[in-house]
Every structure is written in C-alpha cells, then in structure tokens.
Scaffold this motif. Structure first.
Motif, short mmCIF file in Angstrom:
data_model
loop_
_atom_site.label_atom_id
_atom_site.label_comp_id
_atom_site.label_asym_id
_atom_site.label_seq_id
_atom_site.Cartn_x
_atom_site.Cartn_y
_atom_site.Cartn_z
N VAL A 89 5.90 3.96 -1.82
CA VAL A 89 4.94 3.86 -3.00
C VAL A 89 5.08 2.38 -3.31
O VAL A 89 4.07 1.50 -3.58
CB VAL A 89 5.17 4.75 -4.05
CG1 VAL A 89 4.42 4.34 -5.20
CG2 VAL A 89 4.96 6.19 -3.59
N LEU A 90 6.29 1.89 -3.52
CA LEU A 90 6.19 0.42 -4.14
C LEU A 90 5.84 -0.42 -2.86
O LEU A 90 5.13 -1.59 -3.25
CB LEU A 90 7.82 0.24 -4.41
CG LEU A 90 8.37 1.32 -5.61
CD1 LEU A 90 9.84 0.94 -5.86
CD2 LEU A 90 7.51 0.85 -6.77
N VAL A 91 6.24 -0.40 -1.73
CA VAL A 91 5.89 -1.35 -0.81
C VAL A 91 4.25 -1.32 -0.67
O VAL A 91 3.73 -2.39 -0.44
CB VAL A 91 6.58 -1.03 0.42
CG1 VAL A 91 5.80 -1.69 1.84
CG2 VAL A 91 8.11 -1.06 0.79
N GLY B 214 -1.36 -8.11 3.38
CA GLY B 214 -1.25 -6.87 2.71
C GLY B 214 -1.56 -5.71 3.53
O GLY B 214 -0.94 -4.56 3.36
N VAL B 215 -2.22 -5.66 4.77
CA VAL B 215 -2.36 -4.67 5.60
C VAL B 215 -1.06 -4.46 5.99
O VAL B 215 -0.93 -3.17 6.28
CB VAL B 215 -3.34 -5.07 6.78
CG1 VAL B 215 -3.37 -4.00 7.62
CG2 VAL B 215 -5.11 -5.18 6.48
N ALA B 216 -0.23 -5.32 6.49
CA ALA B 216 0.98 -4.79 7.23
C ALA B 216 2.00 -4.10 6.11
O ALA B 216 2.52 -3.11 6.52
CB ALA B 216 1.57 -6.17 7.56
N LEU B 217 1.85 -4.76 4.93
CA LEU B 217 2.90 -4.23 4.02
C LEU B 217 2.23 -2.60 3.59
O LEU B 217 3.08 -1.84 3.73
CB LEU B 217 2.93 -4.97 2.61
CG LEU B 217 3.88 -6.03 2.57
CD1 LEU B 217 3.50 -6.80 1.28
CD2 LEU B 217 5.31 -5.69 2.78
N ILE B 218 1.00 -2.15 3.57
CA ILE B 218 0.42 -1.11 3.22
C ILE B 218 1.05 -0.04 4.30
O ILE B 218 1.48 0.87 4.08
CB ILE B 218 -1.09 -1.06 3.16
CG1 ILE B 218 -1.35 -1.69 1.73
CG2 ILE B 218 -1.55 0.36 3.07
CD1 ILE B 218 -2.91 -2.16 1.58
N TRP C 281 4.35 4.16 6.27
CA TRP C 281 5.31 4.76 7.35
C TRP C 281 6.52 4.92 6.77
O TRP C 281 7.09 6.24 6.98
CB TRP C 281 5.69 3.44 8.14
CG TRP C 281 6.65 4.05 9.46
CD1 TRP C 281 6.37 4.65 10.54
CD2 TRP C 281 8.15 3.61 9.50
NE1 TRP C 281 7.48 4.70 11.31
CE2 TRP C 281 8.41 4.21 10.61
CE3 TRP C 281 8.82 2.79 8.81
CZ2 TRP C 281 9.74 3.91 11.05
CZ3 TRP C 281 9.91 2.57 8.86
CH2 TRP C 281 10.52 3.12 10.05
N LEU C 282 7.02 4.44 5.86
CA LEU C 282 8.36 4.73 5.11
C LEU C 282 8.02 6.05 4.32
O LEU C 282 9.02 6.71 4.09
CB LEU C 282 8.55 3.83 3.89
CG LEU C 282 9.33 2.36 4.51
CD1 LEU C 282 9.27 1.28 3.56
CD2 LEU C 282 10.61 2.54 5.10
N ALA C 283 6.76 6.22 3.66
CA ALA C 283 6.53 7.32 3.03
C ALA C 283 6.39 8.89 3.77
O ALA C 283 6.79 9.81 3.30
CB ALA C 283 5.37 7.33 2.23
N THR C 284 6.04 8.60 5.02
CA THR C 284 5.92 9.70 5.87
C THR C 284 6.47 9.94 7.04
O THR C 284 6.50 10.96 7.56
CB THR C 284 4.45 9.90 6.11
OG1 THR C 284 3.99 8.54 6.85
CG2 THR C 284 3.42 9.78 4.82
#
Length: 303
Positions: free
Chosen positions: A132-134, A279-283, A288-291
C-alpha cells in the motif's frame, strides 16, 4: 478450482486491465466533444446491446431462481460500477492526462484490499501494508511535477479519478455473492442496463439527445470502440471475480497505467517524463508486494 479454470480467470483479469487503459485513452480523444455523463451512458448502452443476445437464454434458465432483493442489489452495484464510477472517471479525464489518470486509478486494487480487510474478506499482512505504502508513493511521485507547478484548475480532476477507483473497489468486493448465485453474462447485462437508465436520467442536463444526434462519424467510431470493448471487458472482469478473490483480480489493473501511458504517448502525444515512468515502476512493485505468495484468505460469501 482447476488449474485451467484458474488460468482462464487470471487471463480474463489481465485482459480487463489492458482494456481499462485503452478505454481511458480513447475517452481522452472524445471527452471534449461528448460530456462525461453522456459518454458513460453511450458506453454502457452499447455494452449492454453487445451482451444482450448472450444474456437472454441464460436469464430464461435462472428466471425462477431470481430474488427481488438480489435484483435490487445488482441494480445498485451496476449503477455504482458502470454509472457513478465511469462518470467520475470521465469528469477527471477532462483535466487529467491519460497516464496520470490511469496511475491514480491503479490504486483500485489496493483500495479493494483495504475494503476487503475492513469487511473481513481479506487478511492484512505486513507485506500488504508495505505494498500500500509503496504504491501510494508511486502515485505521488508521478504527480510531483504537478505539485511543483502552478495548479490554477485545482485538484478536482485527480480527486474525481480517485473517487471512481474507490467506488469500483467497493462494488468489486460486494459483487461476489451474486456472481456465485447467477451466471456472469446476465449479471453483467442487468448491471449495465440499470446504469444506462440511471445515466440517461442524470445526463438530461447535458442535452444528450441533441449531443448524440450531432456527433461526427469519427467520434461515433471512438464511442463504439469504448462501448464494445467495455461490454467485453466487464464480462471478463465479472467472470474473473466469479472465480477468484477480488484482490487477485483487481491486481491486474496494474496493467492499465502501462497501457494508457504507452497509448497516450503514441496516439495523444502526451509526454512520458522520467518521474511518470518511475511512478509506474513503484506502483507495480507495490502491487507485487501486496499480492505475492499465497492468495489472500477469503471468507465465505454471504447468502
């Protein structure tokens, strides 16, 4: 659920993610000529007509099982998912370029995770919180040039896009009981029909009968593309939601900012500054981290 059915559900979710990005770019082409509510109404009127021939035979088979309260709930979800969401998105696209709009809208899966957790449908982990934060950092990074520049028009466009994502997240979480109970195509068609009736009423102040009678052929071609692709895309979307958790489905909306950025640069000549790409890369990293890892725990759908 078998591996083949799982692959079909994930492929449908991925295709829907790409379709959302393409529709955002196409909407940017016509939003100056077709007001937001009128465009949303035309979008789902065409989508409904595309689904109707396939929905009628299935609807006849389950007609005896239909519950009036389910019809009311599906109508409300359709008005939210296909009416309010798209109207807010189209309002935002009047001032927000396609790529930043798609990146704000890509918070959809994270909002879905948070709503699912609040309703007891998802299990929040530290990895999810980090995602979420990233992802939020990615959105803020993409908007940094706008934060640094004068913003005479205010932030209503960005807020409208964010609100549309929040509406979609809530509807995605609430759809599942009805998708488990009834076939996907009739649910999609009925939800679209309810949204078209709602939009036709509230779009009267845009004088939509005159607007659609005076549209140029090129604008009609774009509206037809948006409508047909939306009809197919939301069938894919609801099919995926029927067979997978909202979290694992909505994560594929991460494909929409990439699609919108590439098509926006190629067709609308919108710039792709390094901060947008970062920004695209961070989203993508946040999603990926979230799921990653095991699927989020699902609670049984209420009857």
């Amino acid at each position: 659920m078998g591996a083949q059915a799982l692959n079909r559900a994930l492929a449908a979710a991925a295709a829907a993610g790409v379709q959302v990005g393409a529709a955002i770019v196409a909407s940017r082409f016509v939003v100056a000529e077709v007001p937001p509510l009128t465009l949303a109404m035309l979008r789902y009127a065409i989508g409904f007509l595309c689904l109707l021939p396939f929905a009628l035979p299935l609807l006849a088979a389950v007609r005896a099982q239909l519950r009036p309260r389910d019809l009311a709930a599906m109508a409300a979800l359709g008005i939210g998912q296909f009416g309010i969401l798209i109207a807010l998105l189209n309002w935002g696209l009047q001032t927000v370029p396609a790529a930043p709009a798609a990146m704000i809208f890509s918070l959809f899966p994270l909002l879905t995770l948070l709503l699912g957790a609040a309703l007891g449908r998802e299990h929040v982990t530290p990895r999810l919180a980090a995602g979420v934060l990233v992802s939020i950092a990615g959105v803020m990074l993409s908007l940094l040039p706008k934060l640094q520049a004068a913003h005479a028009g205010g932030w209503w466009g960005e807020l409208a896009v964010l609100a549309s994502a929040a509406v979609g997240a809530l509807c995605s979480v609430l759809y599942r009981p009805y998708l488990q109970r009834y076939p996907t195509v009739p649910v999609s068609a009925f939800a679209m029909l309810a949204s078209v009736a709602f939009l036709a009423l509230i779009a009267l102040h845009e004088d939509w009968p005159f607007r659609i009678s005076s549209l140029r052929p090129a604008a009609w071609a774009l509206v037809a593309f948006i409508g047909v692709s939306s009809g197919v895309g939301y069938f894919w979307w609801l099919y995926a939601l029927k067979h997978e958790s909202p979290t694992r489905v909505t994560v594929f909306l991460a494909l929409n900012p990439v699609t919108a950025a590439v098509l926006g640069a190629a067709l609308l000549r919108e710039p792709l500054p390094p901060l947008v790409l970062a920004g695209v890369a961070l989203i993508a990293l946040g999603l990926w981290l979230a799921t990653r890892g095991a699927p989020a725990r699902r609670q049984p759908a209420p009857g």
